[in-house]
Every structure is written in C-alpha cells, then in structure tokens.
Design a protein around this motif. Structure first.
Motif: not given
Length: 153
Positions: A7-8, A38-39, A118-123
């Motif tokens: 979790i980041f 994110g949720e 915001p749920a997973c960042g910027n890949p």
C-alpha cells in the motif's frame, strides 16, 4: 494463497518509483499493489488496523501476519523477492530505530506529484498492463484477512 499487498502513496514520486521497481523484479507476482487514496487502499489499511493517514508518508505492506511499515515494509518486500534482492532483507539486523530514522530522512525528501488515479499512482508506460494486473481488489484484502492466524483465546 493470499498475497501480501503493498500500500503506497500514489502522489509520491519515490513510492511510484519503488512500486515500478517492485513490479520489474517481482517475477513471481508475490505482491499485489494498491494506492492508499482509493477505496480499496483505505479498506486494506483499515483491515490492518491502521489509520488512512499512515500511508501518506509511510510504505505499508499488508501481510497475513499483520502490517509492516517503514523499514520493516521495505525488508518485507526484499525478503519476498528472488536473489540478489532477497539479501537486502539483512537490513532487519540493524536496530529498527536506526532503520526507521534513515527511512524517515529519505521520506522527508521524497518528490510529490499529483497522480491521475489516486487508487494506483502513475505507472510508467511500459508497465501499465502489468501494473494494472497487480492491483489488489477487495477480494484480495478479504483473502488476506481470512488467511491471518486466529488470535489465541
């Protein structure tokens, strides 16, 4: 088997870079990932008994044995990878106070950048498909919690 979940902070350039590094080196897909904003990320933190704010400045790894934070989270990830990265878990031999002071010094200098999701960042572009395939779901969190040993009573 339930997989640990990293979790980041998806707004943290250092955190996003670490997760990209993890995806490149976790060839067995031992770890799932999720952004803390994110949720699902908030649900994972709650399931580990942590306040949502903790992941705004701290890497968290949700495991069947409970949460690992700060330098313990980094050591948890390293220990779950293949060689030579696994050898980095030797940092656990250093006193936690010292390890966490180093972790905090690095965290204070981390770059922050707003992420699109915001749920997973910027890949990074070349990792988008793999990154998305590693995103944790609520079902993954439930499986992790279900796999935790029951408290002795």
């Amino acid at each position: 088997m339930a997989r640990s979940i990293v979790i980041f902070d998806g707004d943290c350039g250092l955190c996003n870079g670490f997760v990209a590094w993890l995806i490149r080196h976790d060839t067995d897909a031992s770890f799932l990932i999720i952004g803390s904003a994110g949720e699902v990320g908030r649900s994972a933190l709650s399931a580990m008994g942590l306040e949502p704010e903790v992941a705004a400045s701290t890497l968290v790894v949700a495991t069947v044995h409970g949460p690992r934070v700060r330098s313990d989270a980094v050591a948890e990830v390293l220990s779950g990878l293949g060689w030579p990265w696994r050898a980095g878990a030797i940092v656990r031999w250093a006193p936690r106070g010292l390890r966490d002071r180093v972790y905090d010094a690095v965290a204070r200098r981390r770059p922050r950048s707003p992420s699109e999701d915001p749920a997973c960042g910027n890949p990074p572009r070349e990792l988008i498909a793999t990154w998305r395939s590693r995103l944790a779901s609520q079902g993954d969190i439930d499986a992790l919690v279900d796999a935790q040993p029951s408290p002795r009573g």
